[in-house]
Design a protein around this motif. Structure first.
Motif, PDB file in Angstrom:
ATOM      1  N   PRO A 185     -21.652   0.440  10.357  1.00  0.00           N
ATOM      2  CA  PRO A 185     -20.899   1.624   9.922  1.00  0.00           C
ATOM      3  C   PRO A 185     -19.444   1.543  10.378  1.00  0.00           C
ATOM      4  O   PRO A 185     -19.117   0.963  11.404  1.00  0.00           O
ATOM      5  CB  PRO A 185     -21.630   2.790  10.611  1.00  0.00           C
ATOM      6  CG  PRO A 185     -22.971   2.251  10.977  1.00  0.00           C
ATOM      7  CD  PRO A 185     -22.778   0.790  11.236  1.00  0.00           C
ATOM      8  N   ASN A 208     -24.945   9.284  -1.743  1.00  0.00           N
ATOM      9  CA  ASN A 208     -25.533   8.805  -0.501  1.00  0.00           C
ATOM     10  C   ASN A 208     -27.052   8.919  -0.598  1.00  0.00           C
ATOM     11  O   ASN A 208     -27.588  10.001  -0.824  1.00  0.00           O
ATOM     12  CB  ASN A 208     -25.015   9.614   0.695  1.00  0.00           C
ATOM     13  CG  ASN A 208     -25.384   8.973   2.024  1.00  0.00           C
ATOM     14  OD1 ASN A 208     -26.536   8.654   2.287  1.00  0.00           O
ATOM     15  ND2 ASN A 208     -24.390   8.778   2.877  1.00  0.00           N
ATOM     16  N   ASP A 250     -24.474   4.594  -1.285  1.00  0.00           N
ATOM     17  CA  ASP A 250     -24.362   4.313   0.139  1.00  0.00           C
ATOM     18  C   ASP A 250     -25.732   4.413   0.818  1.00  0.00           C
ATOM     19  O   ASP A 250     -26.590   5.194   0.397  1.00  0.00           O
ATOM     20  CB  ASP A 250     -23.392   5.303   0.786  1.00  0.00           C
ATOM     21  CG  ASP A 250     -22.876   4.805   2.128  1.00  0.00           C
ATOM     22  OD1 ASP A 250     -23.164   3.646   2.488  1.00  0.00           O
ATOM     23  OD2 ASP A 250     -22.176   5.572   2.822  1.00  0.00           O
ATOM     24  N   GLU A 251     -25.926   3.600   1.844  1.00  0.00           N
ATOM     25  CA  GLU A 251     -27.132   3.598   2.674  1.00  0.00           C
ATOM     26  C   GLU A 251     -28.405   3.428   1.834  1.00  0.00           C
ATOM     27  O   GLU A 251     -29.380   4.155   1.990  1.00  0.00           O
ATOM     28  CB  GLU A 251     -27.218   4.893   3.494  1.00  0.00           C
ATOM     29  CG  GLU A 251     -26.079   5.056   4.488  1.00  0.00           C
ATOM     30  CD  GLU A 251     -26.238   6.274   5.376  1.00  0.00           C
ATOM     31  OE1 GLU A 251     -26.815   7.280   4.915  1.00  0.00           O
ATOM     32  OE2 GLU A 251     -25.804   6.217   6.542  1.00  0.00           O
ATOM     33  N   ASN A 302     -26.335  -0.882   5.975  1.00  0.00           N
ATOM     34  CA  ASN A 302     -26.069  -1.390   7.317  1.00  0.00           C
ATOM     35  C   ASN A 302     -26.829  -2.687   7.588  1.00  0.00           C
ATOM     36  O   ASN A 302     -26.412  -3.487   8.426  1.00  0.00           O
ATOM     37  CB  ASN A 302     -26.449  -0.339   8.363  1.00  0.00           C
ATOM     38  CG  ASN A 302     -25.587   0.909   8.247  1.00  0.00           C
ATOM     39  OD1 ASN A 302     -24.456   0.854   7.782  1.00  0.00           O
ATOM     40  ND2 ASN A 302     -26.137   2.043   8.653  1.00  0.00           N
ATOM     41  N   ARG A 372     -13.129   3.547  10.371  1.00  0.00           N
ATOM     42  CA  ARG A 372     -13.271   4.997  10.358  1.00  0.00           C
ATOM     43  C   ARG A 372     -12.637   5.608  11.602  1.00  0.00           C
ATOM     44  O   ARG A 372     -11.934   6.634  11.521  1.00  0.00           O
ATOM     45  CB  ARG A 372     -14.749   5.377  10.257  1.00  0.00           C
ATOM     46  CG  ARG A 372     -14.976   6.866  10.111  1.00  0.00           C
ATOM     47  CD  ARG A 372     -16.460   7.197   9.976  1.00  0.00           C
ATOM     48  NE  ARG A 372     -17.012   6.591   8.775  1.00  0.00           N
ATOM     49  CZ  ARG A 372     -18.100   5.824   8.771  1.00  0.00           C
ATOM     50  NH1 ARG A 372     -18.744   5.572   9.909  1.00  0.00           N
ATOM     51  NH2 ARG A 372     -18.557   5.310   7.650  1.00  0.00           N
TER      52      ARG A 372
END
Length: 394
Positions: A185, A208, A250-251, A302, A372
């Motif tokens: 991440p 997501n 995402d994810e 991830n 981030r």
């Protein structure tokens, strides 16, 4: 019947379609008299819509003056026999489809599941939509993005080659193989997907899948439920008015669901990206096949554990490492550009960061290498600089 029945059932359905075509052709001659009979006129309109839907579903594209039963037989893979019903005059040939080679019809004609006004927005997808063309300087844009995000050099190299091949073939709207970005991440996977969409001048949508417990977030809700919704890609293409958006998931390794009960997200996604099934992916809400082949899929995870092997085999998997400390200057410029874009100003309109602040940010980035976290630090420093500038002006 034509889709699921046996050969005899399909031949019977084919004869019914042919009879309907001939009946409508004869009925059209008396349409002037039907104007004084609203019930008869309504029956004609409904029957015409049914005939058009059957025609578009099974006999797509212009054809020569061959008989209808032969065209239907070719479409269904049956041996062409004699027509079940004859008529004095054959029906007129179908009109040529609207749109050119740069257009895509995402949905076949469909009947809305209820009377909600939102279905009007999806009707636009049943007409030819122009593909969004990538800019002519797309290669230069990709190179600039690679300089700003060196950790993503591998997927950008593959995309650049796809663009070059498409340009050589004269295709301004290439189909890009689905990309999976694997990495920890905070390394900028979402940021990269947005910047890639900007570089290709394509609209962007994101979803997501981390908290998904079944496939409804991606597949939608089937007709019959009060809150029936189309599949998420169809909803995004309708919202963005484009048949080839960049859709970011995402994810995906955290997506849940059970095949035996509520459906797995990974199974739905596999059917959406497989070229053969994506060309006619069936939406259970609109009850219409949808063309998803032109969607540019960018996915992030991830780790690959938890992603089925059949799905992984259809993705261009790229493992993304955190950017090196030496890439701080380019990373800082890219993040400042993103912050300015989110605010709605140019980089020159942002407060200037002092040399000591930049050096402190560089030392912090060398220790964590998390984009981030670096962006949050930059935004905090910009806020402090803005407050100081306002105090100085007063």
């Amino acid at each position: 019947m034509t889709e699921r029945g046996g050969p005899l059932a399909r031949q019977g359905a084919m004869a019914c379609v042919e009879a309907l075509q001939y009946r409508l052709h004869a009925e059209a001659r008396a349409l002037g008299a039907a104007a004084t009979n609203p019930a008869r006129l309504r029956h004609f309109v409904l029957a015409s819509r049914l005939a058009a839907d059957l025609w578009l579903r099974h006999v797509q594209g212009p054809d020569s003056g061959r008989p209808l039963h032969r065209r239907m037989a070719d479409a269904l893979g049956l041996a062409a026999g004699a027509p079940a019903i004859t008529a004095a005059e054959p029906p007129p040939p179908p009109a040529a489809p609207v749109g050119g080679p740069g257009c895509v019809t995402v949905l076949q004609p469909f009947e809305p599941p209820n009377d909600r006004a939102e279905w009007l927005t999806y009707q636009a997808l049943s007409s030819p939509l122009p593909l969004r063309q990538v800019p002519r300087d797309a290669a230069k844009r990709i190179d600039a993005l690679a300089e700003a995000a060196p950790a993503f050099a591998a997927p950008l190299k593959e995309i650049r080659r796809t663009l070059a091949l498409a340009a050589h073939a004269g295709r301004p709207s290439p189909r890009i193989r689905p990309v999976l970005l694997v990495g920890p991440p905070g390394i900028g996977k979402t940021w990269f997907a947005r910047r890639l969409a900007q570089a290709l001048n394509l609209p962007f949508g994101s979803l997501n899948l981390g908290g998904a417990t079944d496939n409804r977030c991606l597949q939608g809700t089937a007709r019959g439920w009060s809150a029936a919704t189309p599949a998420w890609p169809i909803a995004e293409m309708s919202r963005l008015a484009a048949p080839n958006p960049v859709l970011f998931l995402d994810e995906i390794e955290k997506a849940g669901g059970q095949r035996e009960s509520n459906g797995r997200v990974h199974d739905t996604l596999l059917a959406m990206i497989e070229p053969e099934s994506a060309s006619g992916w069936f939406d259970e809400c609109l009850r219409s096949p949808a063309d998803l082949r032109n969607v540019v899929w960018i996915m992030a995870a991830n780790e690959t554990r938890g992603i089925p092997a059949p799905l992984l085999s259809r993705l261009a998997v790229h493992h993304i490492a955190p950017p090196p400390a030496s890439a701080f200057d380019g990373t800082l410029a890219g993040l400042l550009s993103g912050i300015a874009g989110d605010i709605g100003c140019s980089i020159g309109e942002l407060p200037e960061l002092a040399l000591e602040t930049r050096q402190a940010l560089k030392r912090s980035f060398a220790s964590h290498r998390n984009l981030r976290r670096l962006r949050a630090q930059i935004e905090e420093c910009l806020g402090i600089a803005a407050e100081e500038a306002m105090r100085a002006s007063h």
